[in-house]
Design a protein around this motif. Structure first.
Motif, PDB file in Angstrom:
ATOM      1  N   PRO A 183     -34.188   8.045  13.128  1.00  0.00           N
ATOM      2  CA  PRO A 183     -34.306   6.989  14.144  1.00  0.00           C
ATOM      3  C   PRO A 183     -32.973   6.336  14.496  1.00  0.00           C
ATOM      4  CG  PRO A 183     -35.228   6.262  12.050  1.00  0.00           C
ATOM      5  CD  PRO A 183     -34.972   7.727  11.919  1.00  0.00           C
ATOM      6  N   VAL A 184     -32.082   6.276  13.532  1.00  0.00           N
ATOM      7  CA  VAL A 184     -30.769   5.683  13.791  1.00  0.00           C
ATOM      8  C   VAL A 184     -29.955   6.614  14.675  1.00  0.00           C
ATOM      9  CG1 VAL A 184     -28.797   4.537  12.736  1.00  0.00           C
ATOM     10  CG2 VAL A 184     -30.942   4.736  11.455  1.00  0.00           C
ATOM     11  N   ILE A 185     -29.999   7.902  14.379  1.00  0.00           N
ATOM     12  CA  ILE A 185     -29.262   8.884  15.169  1.00  0.00           C
ATOM     13  C   ILE A 185     -29.780   8.922  16.599  1.00  0.00           C
ATOM     14  CG2 ILE A 185     -28.856  11.370  15.432  1.00  0.00           C
ATOM     15  CD1 ILE A 185     -28.784  11.479  12.331  1.00  0.00           C
ATOM     16  N   ARG A 186     -31.100   8.866  16.767  1.00  0.00           N
ATOM     17  CA  ARG A 186     -31.673   8.852  18.113  1.00  0.00           C
ATOM     18  C   ARG A 186     -31.183   7.650  18.903  1.00  0.00           C
ATOM     19  NH1 ARG A 186     -37.951  10.367  16.558  1.00  0.00           N
ATOM     20  NH2 ARG A 186     -37.673  12.642  16.424  1.00  0.00           N
ATOM     21  N   ALA A 187     -31.142   6.498  18.240  1.00  0.00           N
ATOM     22  CA  ALA A 187     -30.666   5.294  18.910  1.00  0.00           C
ATOM     23  C   ALA A 187     -29.213   5.436  19.340  1.00  0.00           C
ATOM     24  CB  ALA A 187     -30.841   4.085  17.989  1.00  0.00           C
ATOM     25  N   LEU A 188     -28.384   5.924  18.446  1.00  0.00           N
ATOM     26  CA  LEU A 188     -26.966   6.089  18.769  1.00  0.00           C
ATOM     27  C   LEU A 188     -26.768   7.132  19.858  1.00  0.00           C
ATOM     28  CD1 LEU A 188     -25.593   5.884  15.135  1.00  0.00           C
ATOM     29  CD2 LEU A 188     -25.126   4.245  16.964  1.00  0.00           C
ATOM     30  N   ASP A 189     -27.532   8.216  19.811  1.00  0.00           N
ATOM     31  CA  ASP A 189     -27.441   9.235  20.852  1.00  0.00           C
ATOM     32  C   ASP A 189     -27.873   8.702  22.215  1.00  0.00           C
ATOM     33  OD1 ASP A 189     -26.426  11.203  19.206  1.00  0.00           O
ATOM     34  OD2 ASP A 189     -28.374  12.136  18.808  1.00  0.00           O
ATOM     35  N   ASP A 190     -28.747   7.710  22.199  1.00  0.00           N
ATOM     36  CA  ASP A 190     -29.211   7.084  23.446  1.00  0.00           C
ATOM     37  C   ASP A 190     -28.270   5.991  23.946  1.00  0.00           C
ATOM     38  OD1 ASP A 190     -31.436   8.691  23.530  1.00  0.00           O
ATOM     39  OD2 ASP A 190     -32.779   7.211  22.620  1.00  0.00           O
ATOM     40  N   GLY A 191     -27.168   5.812  23.241  1.00  0.00           N
ATOM     41  CA  GLY A 191     -26.193   4.817  23.660  1.00  0.00           C
ATOM     42  C   GLY A 191     -26.452   3.422  23.139  1.00  0.00           C
ATOM     43  N   ARG A 192     -27.396   3.291  22.207  1.00  0.00           N
ATOM     44  CA  ARG A 192     -27.680   1.988  21.617  1.00  0.00           C
ATOM     45  C   ARG A 192     -26.703   1.717  20.473  1.00  0.00           C
ATOM     46  NH1 ARG A 192     -33.746   2.482  19.821  1.00  0.00           N
ATOM     47  NH2 ARG A 192     -33.554   0.227  19.435  1.00  0.00           N
ATOM     48  N   ASP A 193     -26.587   0.454  20.110  1.00  0.00           N
ATOM     49  CA  ASP A 193     -25.814   0.077  18.933  1.00  0.00           C
ATOM     50  C   ASP A 193     -26.712   0.131  17.701  1.00  0.00           C
ATOM     51  OD1 ASP A 193     -23.440  -0.417  20.285  1.00  0.00           O
ATOM     52  OD2 ASP A 193     -23.952  -2.515  20.672  1.00  0.00           O
ATOM     53  N   ALA A 194     -26.115   0.410  16.547  1.00  0.00           N
ATOM     54  CA  ALA A 194     -26.822   0.352  15.276  1.00  0.00           C
ATOM     55  C   ALA A 194     -26.099  -0.640  14.381  1.00  0.00           C
ATOM     56  CB  ALA A 194     -26.883   1.716  14.607  1.00  0.00           C
ATOM     57  N   VAL A 195     -26.852  -1.605  13.861  1.00  0.00           N
ATOM     58  CA  VAL A 195     -26.307  -2.598  12.940  1.00  0.00           C
ATOM     59  C   VAL A 195     -27.023  -2.419  11.604  1.00  0.00           C
ATOM     60  CG1 VAL A 195     -26.012  -5.051  12.438  1.00  0.00           C
ATOM     61  CG2 VAL A 195     -25.781  -4.218  14.787  1.00  0.00           C
ATOM     62  N   VAL A 196     -26.269  -2.098  10.567  1.00  0.00           N
ATOM     63  CA  VAL A 196     -26.823  -1.765   9.266  1.00  0.00           C
ATOM     64  C   VAL A 196     -26.611  -2.946   8.326  1.00  0.00           C
ATOM     65  CG1 VAL A 196     -26.856  -0.050   7.416  1.00  0.00           C
ATOM     66  CG2 VAL A 196     -26.167   0.629   9.733  1.00  0.00           C
ATOM     67  N   TYR A 197     -27.650  -3.285   7.569  1.00  0.00           N
ATOM     68  CA  TYR A 197     -27.519  -4.370   6.608  1.00  0.00           C
ATOM     69  C   TYR A 197     -28.286  -4.039   5.334  1.00  0.00           C
ATOM     70  CZ  TYR A 197     -32.274  -6.205   7.568  1.00  0.00           C
ATOM     71  OH  TYR A 197     -33.633  -6.373   7.676  1.00  0.00           O
ATOM     72  N   CYS A 198     -28.098  -4.874   4.315  1.00  0.00           N
ATOM     73  CA  CYS A 198     -28.800  -4.717   3.031  1.00  0.00           C
ATOM     74  C   CYS A 198     -29.005  -6.114   2.465  1.00  0.00           C
ATOM     75  CB  CYS A 198     -28.007  -3.812   2.097  1.00  0.00           C
ATOM     76  SG  CYS A 198     -26.316  -4.403   1.784  1.00  0.00           S
ATOM     77  N   GLY A 199     -28.841  -6.289   1.171  1.00  0.00           N
ATOM     78  CA  GLY A 199     -28.967  -7.609   0.579  1.00  0.00           C
ATOM     79  C   GLY A 199     -27.719  -8.450   0.742  1.00  0.00           C
ATOM     80  N   SER A 200     -26.548  -7.833   0.522  1.00  0.00           N
ATOM     81  CA  SER A 200     -25.302  -8.601   0.560  1.00  0.00           C
ATOM     82  C   SER A 200     -24.146  -7.856   1.210  1.00  0.00           C
ATOM     83  CB  SER A 200     -24.898  -9.013  -0.864  1.00  0.00           C
ATOM     84  OG  SER A 200     -24.542  -7.874  -1.630  1.00  0.00           O
ATOM     85  N   GLY A 201     -24.433  -6.764   1.925  1.00  0.00           N
ATOM     86  CA  GLY A 201     -23.375  -6.036   2.609  1.00  0.00           C
ATOM     87  C   GLY A 201     -22.722  -4.952   1.782  1.00  0.00           C
ATOM     88  N   VAL A 202     -23.314  -4.617   0.626  1.00  0.00           N
ATOM     89  CA  VAL A 202     -22.744  -3.590  -0.244  1.00  0.00           C
ATOM     90  C   VAL A 202     -23.524  -2.282  -0.127  1.00  0.00           C
ATOM     91  CG1 VAL A 202     -22.153  -2.944  -2.611  1.00  0.00           C
ATOM     92  CG2 VAL A 202     -21.794  -5.287  -1.832  1.00  0.00           C
ATOM     93  N   SER A 203     -24.827  -2.324  -0.426  1.00  0.00           N
ATOM     94  CA  SER A 203     -25.600  -1.075  -0.412  1.00  0.00           C
ATOM     95  C   SER A 203     -25.889  -0.557   0.993  1.00  0.00           C
ATOM     96  CB  SER A 203     -26.903  -1.234  -1.199  1.00  0.00           C
ATOM     97  OG  SER A 203     -27.758  -2.183  -0.606  1.00  0.00           O
TER      98      SER A 203
END
Length: 284
Positions: A224-244
């Motif tokens: 789903p992330v790759i599809r979004a990026l291929d469609d020209g969307r931005d992907a913002v990734v997060y976790c608990g504290s920015g490490v994992s």
């Protein structure tokens, strides 16, 4: 694009080359001295040690999450003291599936340094290969590190707020499914996830032996992330504290998507603002 994941044999073949700096990033959440103690007992010869909280994070404040980003100038100074300069190649390892090593990989990219790698299979793979270890600590010679900060690799809380309901942005939660769904929260004060986020647990970039998956398996995991990026969307990734979240960002980089952003403060920053909305359960 050079693959940032390298094997222990790759490290062994280059470990004494003068432009290579090996960094031990071992850390155990809740046991702040464990990584340094493990390094003192045994590490790859020539490796320097950088601690997640003392070296690769800023002090915790009201906002910014549990592992806030250090100021670029302060991080550059710390890297310089560790003997890391712009002319050096850097390879990082840990004992947690590459999570903390990926944090250093991301930080260096953020500062504008691309010649950085993560050792596959962590320290256990090095030991299993019968490769040399030592308890002798390297005396680092300071090196010049000039900043070229890439602010486009970061999303802050205001950007994430604007992303809510924005079809041009996909939020990606890297925590395990039970934390994402709000079923349990063993670390942070509130349970749940940022509304609209999809869940892609960071450990699923690894195979059953704890090694990085091949490209086809990574693509399936991050579809789903790759599809979004291929469609020209931005992907913002997060976790608990920015490490994992960093292993997911690294996986996307390996697949040819270097533009994925990291919400550096992540969930622990998001919930520090009383009015930020929280979702539970699965997203449809």
């Amino acid at each position: 694009m050079t693959d940032p994941i390298v094997t222990p044999k790759w490290v062994l073949a280059r470990m004494y080359e003068p432009d290579l700096v090996i960094v031990d990033c071992r850390f155990t959440l809740g046991r702040p001295d464990a990584g340094r103690e493990a390094y003192a007992a045994s590490h790859i010869p020539g490796a320097v040690f950088l601690d997640l909280e003392a070296d690769l994070s800023a002090p915790v404040r009201e906002h910014g999450g549990r592992h806030p980003l250090p100021a670029p100038e302060q991080l550059a100074a710390r890297l310089s003291r560790a003997g890391i300069g712009n002319a050096h190649r850097v390879v990082a390892y840990d004992d947690q599936g590459g999570m903390y090593a990926a944090r250093l990989w991301w930080l260096l990219r953020w500062l504008g340094h691309d010649d950085v790698y993560v050792m596959d299979g962590e320290f256990a793979a090095w030991q299993a290969g019968g490769f040399p270890v030592t308890d002798a600590q390297r005396t680092a010679v300071p090196a010049a590190f000039v900043l070229n900060v890439r602010d486009e690799l970061i999303a802050d809380v205001d950007q994430v707020r604007r992303a809510l309901g924005d079809p041009g942005v996909l939020l990606v939660d890297s925590r395990e499914a039970s934390r994402y769904a709000g079923v349990q929260e063993p670390i942070d004060a509130k349970a749940g996830h940022i509304p609209g986020a999809v869940n892609r647990f960071w450990k699923d970039v690894l195979d059953d032996q704890g090694r990085w998956k091949a490209e086809a398996a990574l693509r399936e995991q991050l579809t789903p992330v790759i599809r979004a990026l291929d469609d020209g969307r931005d992907a913002v990734v997060y976790c608990g504290s920015g490490v994992s979240a960093c292993p997911n960002v690294l996986a996307l980089y390996r697949l040819g998507y270097p533009q994925a952003k990291l919400y550096a403060g992540s969930w622990s920053d998001w919930i520090s603002y009383e009015n930020n909305p929280i979702a539970k359960g699965e997203e449809r």
